[in-house]
Design an enzyme around this catalytic site. Structure first.
Site, mmCIF file in Angstrom:
data_model
loop_
_atom_site.group_PDB
_atom_site.id
_atom_site.type_symbol
_atom_site.label_atom_id
_atom_site.label_comp_id
_atom_site.label_asym_id
_atom_site.label_seq_id
_atom_site.Cartn_x
_atom_site.Cartn_y
_atom_site.Cartn_z
ATOM 1 N N HIS A 53 56.043 17.251 15.430
ATOM 2 C CA HIS A 53 55.380 18.536 15.195
ATOM 3 C C HIS A 53 55.496 18.915 13.722
ATOM 4 O O HIS A 53 55.371 20.073 13.381
ATOM 5 C CB HIS A 53 56.010 19.636 16.069
ATOM 6 C CG HIS A 53 55.778 19.426 17.531
ATOM 7 N ND1 HIS A 53 56.534 18.598 18.291
ATOM 8 C CD2 HIS A 53 54.844 19.936 18.375
ATOM 9 C CE1 HIS A 53 56.105 18.595 19.525
ATOM 10 N NE2 HIS A 53 55.079 19.397 19.612
ATOM 11 N N GLU A 112 42.316 12.946 22.001
ATOM 12 C CA GLU A 112 41.916 13.138 20.607
ATOM 13 C C GLU A 112 40.791 12.203 20.193
ATOM 14 O O GLU A 112 39.864 12.591 19.495
ATOM 15 C CB GLU A 112 43.115 12.913 19.678
ATOM 16 C CG GLU A 112 44.183 13.984 19.747
ATOM 17 C CD GLU A 112 44.996 13.901 21.012
ATOM 18 O OE1 GLU A 112 44.986 12.843 21.636
ATOM 19 O OE2 GLU A 112 45.612 14.914 21.372
#
Lengths: 353, 393
Positions: A158, A88
């Site tokens: 999540h 990322e």
């Protein structure tokens, strides 16, 4: 579908941002789409209208884990729509560099929970680039998209809502859509906005939310909140998927004779203080709701600002109905979430203060 | 068991002669520890170090234990698949079937004092560390009796008494953590090592290289094990890595490439790595392995690879079949015995599932526990805006 879109949007050209665009969008009909299809359409239009725009991130090539990038690689080629390795920090840094050269970099972070390795790049590089170079350079072409929010069973990694971290950073914009039609218009505005933007997409709504979405190219202006339901007794402010829950609470409150005004903030940074202020001056009460934990959540900023501006007009303390101060739990998710009943209770208590 | 073989219901596969021969004497299926030497099928490839020998010392007992443990892990993962589809397991579930040889081979080379830390694909590693099936299923279903008290779920199995530091959701985050564990082991003069497991996807994370540099600089007994199952979720290694030779990516850190589907090769490599790490510092082991399921239960696993590829690997390289062939060819067990063992294991797993289904969900007060150490209350504002203060025990 993609090919049809391309031809139709070329004819219409670009819609300028502004109230005209917003009004025309809300009354137009279109095709019934869910959130991920609307976002997919927006990406198709963005890539079609600007040959120097690129979409990249983990697994976007085959369509992405939520199907938002379907068809892009096939239509625009692997040079413009490509997968990155799993990093990322590298992805966002790379996007900043690409944007600094005048391109539109549309970066996808697979889940907002994974955005933290890139946090340094966003806060220290993207947000400050224009400022520290005295406007010589900027990475305005950068748009970071990430699915955020609870999905019913996501657990710790999540389901997070990290918007508050980013709202604390002057130099970037934070935008959160509530529905497919909003998402398409807002995403196109974000991509074309000359500032780096973090765009959080409520993942619960990817398939669940279905709405009529106009097929042409349109933009919804940033930093403009929308009053989606008018009322007189209390103002409710929220964003993203939480608005659906809040709307249900408003309907229930109406049965008890409480008239609620519901505002979708849309852009969290910089946020539309005037709209919220005007509304609270009318109703005298404010309730803010978000999924993120209550302490230090963005609701605190809204509460403090409204207090400063509307102190004498307030009939009751500002209420925040938010997630609890715990990590996002697995089996305890129903307890953690700011549910309709929690909001309803808070509405009643505030009105009866 | 010997008597049942004598009975008329004995397996028709077995020739009557063999049955008669083996009936009175119970062959040394699980107690023979006399050494057997087996050659690994695939040689080791090394980087900046010597390869270990291809001849692995083992014993009948050990190879049979491999079979039993791997079959148990395989059965557990398949049961988890069914439970997920039945919505008894929620959230995300990442299955390890196909990669069992890694968990089992590693355990054979180390002790419970050596630490293991891994990613979210941790069910079998937990079992390898001595975890009980019922604890695993309880945790998967979010019950109180689970190994993490039902608060972690599939991705967060831990076992402190076996030095299993778990189950991590964020890709690559466990690597610097693992090097920290190794530092502590060296500092405490434990004579133990840490195995830090990560995948081919995580191999491109910056934190891996940061941790490697520190581990090499300070000669930490850290063994970085790259479980290369060739796909980082949907992305193949050739599309995500400039150099898919993960064992060489340590640059100045030695590395070894191992056939991860061969439990004996894994054992040999881990034994070698442990000796190396205790003397010379970090080493990378790249385990060439494969997962049959998709990345998680939400991934069919066939959009980025062909079904032929999956079934091909299953036919040629399946770790359990390999050990089964070994057991049969070395006459350590008969086919029927192995089949019986598998039936027993199936029943064991089914019983564990049934037991786990009965266990209770954690109490709702558990939502607030274990965020901080005791005496830090958690404040929460109820609907009536009265602060709800929870003081922890």
């Amino acid at each position: 579908m993609a090919a049809l879109l391309g031809r139709s949007c070329r004819k219409l050209g670009f819609l300028s941002s502004g109230h005209g665009a917003r009004r025309s969008v809300s009354t137009e009909t279109g095709k019934s789409l869910n959130l991920y299809s609307a976002i997919n359409q927006a990406l198709h239009i963005a890539l079609d209208s600007d040959p120097r725009s690129y979409v990249f991130g983990e697994d976007v090539g085959f369509g992405g884990v939520f199907r938002c990038t379907t068809g892009l690689a096939e239509r625009f080629g692997k040079n413009r729509v490509f997968n990155t390795p799993l990093c990322e920090q590298g992805i966002v840094g790379f996007g900043i560099g690409l944007a600094a050269m005048g391109n539109r970099a549309i970066v996808e972070i697979q889940f907002a929970d994974y955005i933290y390795p890139a946090f340094d790049q966003i806060v220290n590089e993207a947000a400050k680039f224009r400022y520290r170079s005295g406007n010589q350079f900027n990475c305005g072409g950068l748009t970071i998209r990430a699915p955020y929010g609870a999905v019913g069973h996501g657990g710790h990694y999540h389901s997070q809502s990290p918007e508050a971290f980013f709202c604390h950073v002057p130099g970037i914009k934070v935008v959160i859509p509530r529905s497919p039609r909003e998402a398409k218009g807002l995403l196109l505005s974000c991509i074309r906005d000359p500032n780096p933007v973090v765009f959080f997409e409520p993942k619960w709504l990817y398939r669940q939310a279905v709405e009529e979405v106009p097929e042409h190219d349109y933009m919804i202006p940033l930093s403009e909140a929308e009053v989606i339901r008018e009322g007189n007794d209390i103002t409710l402010v929220g964003w993203g998927a939480q608005l659906t829950i809040m709307e249900q609470a408003c309907l229930e409150a109406e049965k008890e004779g409480i008239s609620c005004e519901l505002i979708d903030l849309k852009t969290l940074l910089p946020w539309d203080k005037e709209t919220v202020e005007a509304s609270v001056k009318k109703t005298g009460r404010l309730l803010i709701s978000h999924e993120a934990p209550i302490t230090g959540g963005f609701g605190a900023e809204i509460s403090a600002t409204i207090l400063e501006r509307c102190f004498l007009k307030l009939e009751a303390p500002v209420t925040r109905v938010c997630g609890l101060d715990t990590p996002f739990p697995l089996v305890f998710e129903p307890f953690y979430m700011p549910t309709k009943n929690k909001i309803l209770d808070a509405i009643k208590t505030t009105v009866n203060y | 068991m010997a008597l049942s073989r004598l009975s008329s219901r004995s397996n028709t596969f077995l020739k009557p002669a063999i049955t008669a021969l083996h009936s009175p004497i119970r062959r040394h299926v699980s107690t023979d520890t006399s050494p057997i030497t087996i050659e690994t099928a695939v040689p080791f490839t090394s980087h900046l170090c010597e390869s270990p020998s291809r001849s692995v010392e083992s014993s009948s007992e050990e190879i049979l234990a491999f079979f039993r443990d791997m079959a148990r892990m395989r059965r557990m993962e398949i049961a988890a698949d069914c439970l997920y589809k039945a919505k008894l397991i929620r959230g995300f579930c990442h299955l390890y079937d196909g990669q069992e040889a890694l968990a089992v081979g590693m355990e054979a080379a180390i002790t419970k004092k050596d630490a293991i830390i891994t990613s979210y694909r941790d069910h079998c590693t937990f079992i390898g560390r001595g975890g009980k099936l019922v604890d695993a299923f309880s945790e998967l279903m979010g019950r109180k009796t689970g190994c993490s008290n039902g608060k972690g779920g599939s991705m967060h199995f831990y076992k402190k008494d076996a030095s299993f530091y778990g189950g991590h959701g964020i890709v690559g985050a466990q690597i610097p953590l693992g090097c920290g564990l190794a530092f502590a082991q060296k500092y405490n003069k434990d004579e133990a090592v840490t195995f830090v497991l990560y995948g081919d996807g995580a191999a491109n994370q910056g934190q891996l290289f940061e941790a490697l540099n520190i581990a090499a600089l300070w000669d930490l007994p850290a063994i970085l094990v790259c479980e290369n199952n060739h796909y980082g979720m949907g992305t193949a290694t050739w599309r995500s890595a400039k150099s898919p030779a993960y064992f060489k990516r340590g640059d100045y850190v030695p590395g070894l490439k191992v056939d991860g589907m061969d439990a004996l090769a894994v054992k040999q490599a881990c034994k070698f790595a442990k000796e190396h790490a205790l003397k010379n510092g970090p080493i990378i082991l790249e385990m060439d392995t494969y997962r049959y399921h998709g990345h998680s239960m939400s991934d069919p696993g066939s959009t980025y690879r062909t079904r032929d590829e999956i079934s091909g690997v299953r036919e040629v390289r399946d770790p359990i079949e390999r050990v089964r062939k070994l057991l049969l060819s070395h006459d350590i067990a008969t086919e029927k015995e192995l089949k019986d063992m598998e039936k027993e294991i199936r029943k064991e797993v089914d019983d564990a599932v049934a037991q786990a289904k009965e266990s209770p969900v954690p109490d709702s007060s558990e939502l607030f526990t274990n965020m901080y150490v005791k005496d830090c209350g958690v404040e929460s504002f109820g609907a009536d805006r009265k602060a709800l203060k929870v003081t922890l025990p």
